[in-house]
Design a protein around this motif. Structure first.
Motif, mmCIF file in Angstrom:
data_model
loop_
_atom_site.group_PDB
_atom_site.id
_atom_site.type_symbol
_atom_site.label_atom_id
_atom_site.label_comp_id
_atom_site.label_asym_id
_atom_site.label_seq_id
_atom_site.Cartn_x
_atom_site.Cartn_y
_atom_site.Cartn_z
ATOM 1 N N LEU A 13 0.997 -0.962 0.000
ATOM 2 C CA LEU A 13 -0.452 -0.078 0.089
ATOM 3 C C LEU A 13 1.207 0.884 0.138
ATOM 4 O O LEU A 13 1.621 1.482 1.069
ATOM 5 N N ASP A 14 0.796 1.835 -1.206
ATOM 6 C CA ASP A 14 1.417 3.272 -1.694
ATOM 7 C C ASP A 14 0.439 4.704 -1.014
ATOM 8 O O ASP A 14 -0.259 4.521 -1.710
ATOM 9 N N VAL A 15 0.949 5.710 0.158
ATOM 10 C CA VAL A 15 0.364 6.338 0.267
ATOM 11 C C VAL A 15 0.723 7.610 0.164
ATOM 12 O O VAL A 15 2.068 8.164 1.195
ATOM 13 N N LEU A 16 0.203 8.526 -1.083
ATOM 14 C CA LEU A 16 1.167 10.195 -0.911
ATOM 15 C C LEU A 16 0.454 11.281 -0.592
ATOM 16 O O LEU A 16 -0.377 11.309 -0.848
ATOM 17 N N LEU A 17 0.711 12.229 0.449
ATOM 18 C CA LEU A 17 0.472 12.969 1.122
ATOM 19 C C LEU A 17 1.434 14.244 0.984
ATOM 20 O O LEU A 17 2.440 14.366 0.847
ATOM 21 N N GLN A 18 0.765 15.351 -0.034
ATOM 22 C CA GLN A 18 1.454 16.520 -0.265
ATOM 23 C C GLN A 18 0.023 17.421 -0.432
ATOM 24 O O GLN A 18 -0.761 17.538 -0.306
ATOM 25 N N ASN A 33 6.341 1.244 6.576
ATOM 26 C CA ASN A 33 7.308 2.142 6.378
ATOM 27 C C ASN A 33 7.190 3.073 5.438
ATOM 28 O O ASN A 33 6.128 3.108 4.990
ATOM 29 N N PHE A 34 7.619 4.280 5.941
ATOM 30 C CA PHE A 34 7.341 5.528 5.775
ATOM 31 C C PHE A 34 8.641 5.679 5.502
ATOM 32 O O PHE A 34 9.300 5.539 5.527
ATOM 33 N N LYS A 35 8.188 7.240 4.567
ATOM 34 C CA LYS A 35 9.308 7.724 3.928
ATOM 35 C C LYS A 35 8.847 8.780 2.929
ATOM 36 O O LYS A 35 8.092 9.421 3.265
ATOM 37 N N GLY A 36 9.773 10.015 2.871
ATOM 38 C CA GLY A 36 9.669 11.440 2.300
ATOM 39 C C GLY A 36 9.728 12.210 3.950
ATOM 40 O O GLY A 36 10.471 12.027 5.050
ATOM 41 N N LYS A 37 9.278 13.986 3.508
ATOM 42 C CA LYS A 37 9.557 14.486 4.843
ATOM 43 C C LYS A 37 9.567 14.301 6.072
ATOM 44 O O LYS A 37 10.409 14.881 7.223
ATOM 45 N N LYS A 38 8.187 13.433 6.476
ATOM 46 C CA LYS A 38 8.143 13.702 7.629
ATOM 47 C C LYS A 38 8.346 11.488 7.892
ATOM 48 O O LYS A 38 7.707 11.269 9.096
ATOM 49 N N ALA A 39 8.969 10.865 7.336
ATOM 50 C CA ALA A 39 8.764 10.007 7.599
ATOM 51 C C ALA A 39 9.326 9.125 8.694
ATOM 52 O O ALA A 39 8.990 9.127 9.841
#
Length: 495
Positions: free
Chosen positions: A5-10, A120-126
């Motif tokens: 599952l991929d979730v992208l928050l912008q 597993n988290f990736k990105g600025k707020k990972a």
């Protein structure tokens, strides 16, 4: 089977410009975003198993209010979608029985990839979201209401508080050791702090609710040392689940305190008084949220006029109109059910055309007073209670209205303040505080069970009525003191 599952928050403070292009930009990656998109939560989700579903939700603090969701189901389901997002809305993901709150702010990007059920988290707020997930895995079981209740029933308040304090310090020490921004540490510490205070204020309420015979006990002053009200209207705290629970118990407790720790026998009275306390103690959306929550929980148990009055109060306070819209729609559904069940809608208007009262009232000196005593005069009746915030707001207008009368008119027009307070002590204290010296003060005790409430079928306060010189009830739902045209209505009855 491989599950993902991929979730992208912008987040961007720019203008939304069309879903098709937006989806394309989402699918090609974060760097493809234009600088013309509104403050929104952008989501991309993928599921690989045939029976897998992923649900991404944004909503305001009260479940179902300003609610938006993206649902992905079935093998290789993949889509990018935009959901509205602005504080104090919540963002969280539901997947395989898990509900994971997300810590996000404007300008962030965050990917969540579930492998074997663990995110597993990736990105600025990972880092922050990984810590939030870890924090809740470690301490979340202690936040469960059933778990806390067992400790409440098994321990004295002093023993219970010591256990809470130790757990709070354990959580705060863990947070301090983590490598994260001060803002995020404050956010996590809010979980610990308001979980602690929420449980403290819940202690007397839950123990009292366990049995009709159990009284509500005042919390010892020593236990309340260190409690501060300064942050109670901080809108950002609505994103913290323990804070929302804290508000529920805090307002419930202080409402009980204002009632002498006597239990309410009427749900409508209880709900109105909690709402009044919410508006008195809190500001902005925090007040609207908790007042809405009490009404939402009890709407089917209280009369339609009371519900309608509380919905209108929310409309006055709700800058977003999201809570008002949700509750007004629910009120329509509840009213429809009630009408269908009864075969006809209930008539909530006053049932008598004559003011001859089958009851007597008591003035400040304990003297019995009846409405018939005022025949020969025009009487403007104000039904109120010390716990009613909207009632208090009208009293300055009543005084101003009275001052506009000349000396002769003041002798011919009586301002009759009828309190429905549960205790004379609360009634007399409020009169002194409000300086209600421009009229006659009487009480019909019992809150919503008082004699005047039953006689005139009053379902919300403040409520105003007018009697003519003959004692006839000429207006059972008169204008409020703040209405400039009320003066003419009263003077016309003198002729």
């Amino acid at each position: 089977m491989s599950i993902g599952l991929d979730v992208l928050l912008q987040f961007r403070i720019i203008n939304f410009f069309g879903m098709k292009r937006l989806i394309f930009c989402l699918l090609v990656g974060v760097n493809s975003f234009s600088t013309a998109i509104s403050s929104t939560v952008f989501i991309k989700a993928t599921t690989e198993g045939n029976g897998d579903t992923a649900l991404v939700i944004t909503e305001r603090a009260l479940p179902g209010v300003d609610y938006h969701k993206a649902l992905y189901s079935g093998k290789s389901s993949s889509l990018g979608i935009a959901l509205p997002y602005e504080l104090p809305m919540l963002a969280f993901v539901k997947f395989q029985g898990q509900e994971i709150p997300l810590f996000v702010t404007n300008g962030d990007s965050l990917w969540i990839d579930f492998v074997s059920g663990k995110p597993n988290f990736k990105g600025k707020k990972a880092n922050e979201n990984a810590l939030l997930y870890q924090f809740l895995q470690m301490f979340g079981s202690g936040y469960q209401r059933d778990s806390i209740k067992k400790k409440m029933y098994a321990n004295s308040i002093d023993e219970f508080e010591i256990q809470l304090y130790d757990k709070r310090k354990e959580q705060e020490k863990w947070v301090e050791k983590q490598s994260a921004t001060n803002d995020f540490k404050d956010y996590l510490n809010s979980y610990a702090r308001f979980w602690y205070w929420g449980a403290i204020f819940a202690y007397p309420i839950e123990r009292a609710n366990a049995s009709p015979q159990n009284p509500v006990i005042a919390l010892p002053k020593l236990v309340l040392e260190g409690f501060e009200e300064s942050s109670l209207s901080n809108i950002k705290l609505l994103a913290v689940a323990p804070f929302r629970e804290f508000l529920f118990y805090y307002i419930t407790y202080i409402t009980s305190e204002s009632n002498g720790f006597n239990k309410f026998t009427d749900v409508g009275t209880s709900t109105e008084r909690k709402s009044a306390q919410a508006y008195a103690k809190l500001k902005g959306e925090n007040a609207v949220y908790i007042a809405s929550r009490f009404l939402n929980d009890n709407m089917e148990k209280i009369s339609e006029p009371v519900s309608r009055r509380l919905v209108e109060l929310i409309n006055e306070k709700d800058a977003s109109k999201a809570y008002y819209k949700y509750l007004s729609q629910k009120l329509k559904l509840v009213s429809t059910k009630s009408t269908s069940a009864d075969g006809k809608a209930k008539d909530s208007s006053a049932k008598t055309d004559q003011a001859n009262s089958p009851f007597s009232l008591k003035d400040l000196k304990g003297k019995s007073v009846k409405l018939e005593d005022f025949k020969g005069k025009v009487v403007y009746i104000d039904f109120w209670a010390s716990w009613c915030g909207p009632c208090r707001q009208m009293f300055p207008f009543s005084k101003q209205l009275h001052e506009k009368l000349n000396e002769k008119q003041k002798k011919e027009i009586v301002f009759l303040y009828i309190s429905i307070d549960g205790t004379e002590e609360s009634w007399k204290k409020a009169i002194e505080q409000l300086d209600l010296s421009n009229g006659v003060n009487v009480i019909s005790p019992g809150n919503w069970q008082s004699e005047v409430v039953k006689c005139f079928q009053i379902s919300s306060i403040p409520r105003y009525m007018i009697l003519d010189k003959k004692g006839n009830l000429v207006d059972s739902n008169a204008k409020r003191p703040a209405d400039p045209s009320l003066l003419s209505d009263l003077l016309n009855l003198l002729n």
